[in-house]
Write a protein that holds these residues in place. Structure first.
Motif, PDB file in Angstrom:
ATOM      1  N   SER A  39       0.805  -0.844   0.245  1.00 18.17           N
ATOM      2  CA  SER A  39      -0.122   0.082  -0.331  1.00 18.17           C
ATOM      3  C   SER A  39       0.470   2.062   0.198  1.00 18.17           C
ATOM      4  CB  SER A  39      -0.929   0.523   0.817  1.00 18.17           C
ATOM      5  OG  SER A  39      -0.140  -0.021   1.893  1.00 18.17           O
ATOM      6  N   VAL A  40       0.359   1.777  -0.277  1.00 17.71           N
ATOM      7  CA  VAL A  40       1.253   3.678  -0.008  1.00 17.71           C
ATOM      8  C   VAL A  40       0.893   4.120   1.087  1.00 17.71           C
ATOM      9  CG1 VAL A  40       1.257   5.504  -1.418  1.00 17.71           C
ATOM     10  CG2 VAL A  40       0.466   4.156  -2.952  1.00 17.71           C
ATOM     11  N   VAL A  46      -0.166  10.235  -2.376  1.00 21.82           N
ATOM     12  CA  VAL A  46      -2.020  10.293  -1.905  1.00 21.82           C
ATOM     13  C   VAL A  46      -2.291  11.971  -2.167  1.00 21.82           C
ATOM     14  CG1 VAL A  46      -3.480   9.898  -0.195  1.00 21.82           C
ATOM     15  CG2 VAL A  46      -1.892   8.640  -0.198  1.00 21.82           C
ATOM     16  N   TYR A  47      -2.071  12.735  -1.643  1.00 25.71           N
ATOM     17  CA  TYR A  47      -2.328  13.433  -2.246  1.00 25.71           C
ATOM     18  C   TYR A  47      -1.757  13.660  -3.698  1.00 25.71           C
ATOM     19  CZ  TYR A  47      -1.587  19.146  -2.392  1.00 25.71           C
ATOM     20  OH  TYR A  47      -1.639  20.609  -2.667  1.00 25.71           O
ATOM     21  N   GLU A  48      -1.411  13.710  -4.145  1.00 27.51           N
ATOM     22  CA  GLU A  48      -0.510  14.017  -5.341  1.00 27.51           C
ATOM     23  C   GLU A  48      -2.166  13.375  -6.828  1.00 27.51           C
ATOM     24  OE1 GLU A  48       4.246  14.454  -4.775  1.00 27.51           O
ATOM     25  OE2 GLU A  48       3.342  12.518  -5.799  1.00 27.51           O
ATOM     26  N   SER A  66     -15.356   9.354   0.045  1.00 31.55           N
ATOM     27  CA  SER A  66     -15.207   8.818   1.112  1.00 31.55           C
ATOM     28  C   SER A  66     -13.880   8.095   0.577  1.00 31.55           C
ATOM     29  CB  SER A  66     -16.179   7.244   0.133  1.00 31.55           C
ATOM     30  OG  SER A  66     -15.787   6.067   0.804  1.00 31.55           O
ATOM     31  N   GLU A  67     -13.239   8.034   2.247  1.00 29.33           N
ATOM     32  CA  GLU A  67     -12.033   7.475   2.241  1.00 29.33           C
ATOM     33  C   GLU A  67     -11.890   6.374   2.670  1.00 29.33           C
ATOM     34  OE1 GLU A  67     -10.714   8.199   6.906  1.00 29.33           O
ATOM     35  OE2 GLU A  67     -10.982  10.858   6.526  1.00 29.33           O
ATOM     36  N   GLN A  68     -12.675   5.761   2.298  1.00 24.11           N
ATOM     37  CA  GLN A  68     -12.757   4.344   1.996  1.00 24.11           C
ATOM     38  C   GLN A  68     -12.191   4.156   0.836  1.00 24.11           C
ATOM     39  OE1 GLN A  68     -11.973   1.579   4.114  1.00 24.11           O
ATOM     40  NE2 GLN A  68     -12.038   0.036   2.586  1.00 24.11           N
ATOM     41  N   HIS A  69     -13.114   4.397  -0.121  1.00 22.13           N
ATOM     42  CA  HIS A  69     -13.140   4.557  -1.015  1.00 22.13           C
ATOM     43  C   HIS A  69     -11.717   4.945  -2.144  1.00 22.13           C
ATOM     44  CE1 HIS A  69     -13.895   4.579  -6.179  1.00 22.13           C
ATOM     45  NE2 HIS A  69     -13.762   5.570  -6.189  1.00 22.13           N
ATOM     46  N   LEU A  70     -11.726   6.135  -1.296  1.00 22.73           N
ATOM     47  CA  LEU A  70      -9.578   6.686  -1.750  1.00 22.73           C
ATOM     48  C   LEU A  70      -9.206   5.321  -1.725  1.00 22.73           C
ATOM     49  CD1 LEU A  70     -10.193   9.736  -0.501  1.00 22.73           C
ATOM     50  CD2 LEU A  70     -10.289   8.847  -2.789  1.00 22.73           C
ATOM     51  N   ILE A  71      -8.948   4.636  -0.019  1.00 25.71           N
ATOM     52  CA  ILE A  71      -8.247   3.872   0.256  1.00 25.71           C
ATOM     53  C   ILE A  71      -7.881   2.521  -0.773  1.00 25.71           C
ATOM     54  CG2 ILE A  71      -7.582   2.061   2.363  1.00 25.71           C
ATOM     55  CD1 ILE A  71      -9.095   4.001   3.699  1.00 25.71           C
ATOM     56  N   ALA A  80      -2.939   7.975   5.491  1.00 24.71           N
ATOM     57  CA  ALA A  80      -2.254   8.160   4.569  1.00 24.71           C
ATOM     58  C   ALA A  80      -2.908   9.527   3.575  1.00 24.71           C
ATOM     59  CB  ALA A  80      -1.453   7.645   3.132  1.00 24.71           C
ATOM     60  N   VAL A  81      -4.413   8.312   3.454  1.00 22.42           N
ATOM     61  CA  VAL A  81      -5.195   9.151   3.406  1.00 22.42           C
ATOM     62  C   VAL A  81      -6.158  11.039   3.460  1.00 22.42           C
ATOM     63  CG1 VAL A  81      -8.336   9.220   2.627  1.00 22.42           C
ATOM     64  CG2 VAL A  81      -6.316   6.984   2.077  1.00 22.42           C
ATOM     65  N   ARG A  82      -6.735  10.630   4.761  1.00 18.30           N
ATOM     66  CA  ARG A  82      -6.944  11.441   5.984  1.00 18.30           C
ATOM     67  C   ARG A  82      -5.789  12.162   6.125  1.00 18.30           C
ATOM     68  NH1 ARG A  82      -8.919   7.684  11.073  1.00 18.30           N
ATOM     69  NH2 ARG A  82     -10.722   7.185  10.019  1.00 18.30           N
TER      70      ARG A  82
END
Length: 283
Positions: A39-40, A46-48, A66-71, A80-82
């Motif tokens: 995983s990243v 992730v921002y990029e 959605s955080e889960q969708h982005l994950i 990292a997503v948050r």
């Protein structure tokens, strides 16, 4: 002279410590490698990816991010997503609210490197969303520095200042020094005809200067927003803006205009290659 016993012992301890350090370094490199395969973990990466998705339009503006969708789609960790979403919120690109989730505050508008503004002509993504207001249009004596910029001697140029808005919000302020013998009223009519249709660069150039578009060259710099500019673009003084210097020429290589455009750095991405004659379908 015989060396004391503790000197040899110190050497063996130092060697042991070096081996331990090497083993720790090897374990760290292996762990980083294994982590990258799964995983990243970098918020910056992730921002990029998210910012690029917003610019490309793959992140829907009418839905909560959605955080889960982005994950799942980015292959990233939740942490990292948050952190990446918070970085975007700090930029003003997204809005985060407890219980309501994260939503996109505004899009990031793509401006082609050689184009005056966004691709607002028929069939383009930004069709119907761009409006341009002319703040000033008058003939002035050509300063020596302008003549040096364009590499030709002219007595006068038309000074043109315009503000562009996307969806009603200020996007850029543009000052152009136009090399033409047209009288002001005729020139204004030519300019305004492009603000209702927003044709491709080659068509707009033909309408305004009555010559065939040959190409353009540009330079882009990041600068701080000054007081008057901040007022017009509805930004804080000192906020970053993108300043683009653009020279357009006809097919004979003669300069038609030197312009300086201040783009809101939080809303604009300058992309692509320099536009050449006949380029109306750049991706």
């Amino acid at each position: 002279m015989t060396r004391p016993f503790f000197d040899d012992h110190s050497g063996s301890v130092a060697a042991h410590l070096r081996r331990q350090a090497d083993e720790q370094r090897t374990r760290y490199i292996r762990a980083q490698s294994n982590r990258g395969e799964k995983s990243v973990t970098s918020p910056r990466r992730v921002y990029e990816l998210i910012r690029s998705g917003i610019r490309r339009g793959t992140m829907p503006h009418d839905e909560v991010l959605s955080e889960q969708h982005l994950i799942e789609t980015l292959g990233a960790t939740r942490n990292a997503v948050r952190k990446a979403l918070q970085m975007l919120a700090d930029d003003g690109v997204v809005v985060r609210a407890r219980r309501a989730g994260t939503s996109i505050a505004h899009d990031i508008v793509a401006v082609r490197e050689g184009e005056i503004g966004p691709r607002a002509w028929a069939g383009a993504p930004d069709e119907g969303r761009l409006t341009v207001e002319t703040l000033e249009c008058r003939r002035i004596t050509a300063p020596a520095v302008i003549q040096e910029f364009i590499g030709t001697e002219v007595d006068t140029v038309i000074l043109l200042e315009q503000i562009g808005r996307m969806g009603g919000k200020p996007l850029y302020l543009r000052v152009g020094y136009c090399i033409t013998d047209f009288d002001i009223e005729d020139f204004k009519v030519r300019i305004e005809s492009n603000h209702s249709e927003f044709p491709p660069m080659a068509v707009a150039h033909q309408r305004i200067f009555d010559t065939t578009f040959g190409g353009s060259s540009s330079v882009v710099e990041a600068i701080s927003c000054q007081e008057r500019l901040a007022e017009l673009l509805e930004m804080q003084v000192g906020s970053p803006v993108l300043l683009r210097e653009l020279i357009t020429r006809d097919t004979e290589g003669r300069p038609a205009e030197l312009s300086f455009t201040h783009f809101r750095a939080d809303r604009v991405a300058i992309i692509g290659s320099t536009v050449t004659a006949g380029s109306t379908t750049l991706n």
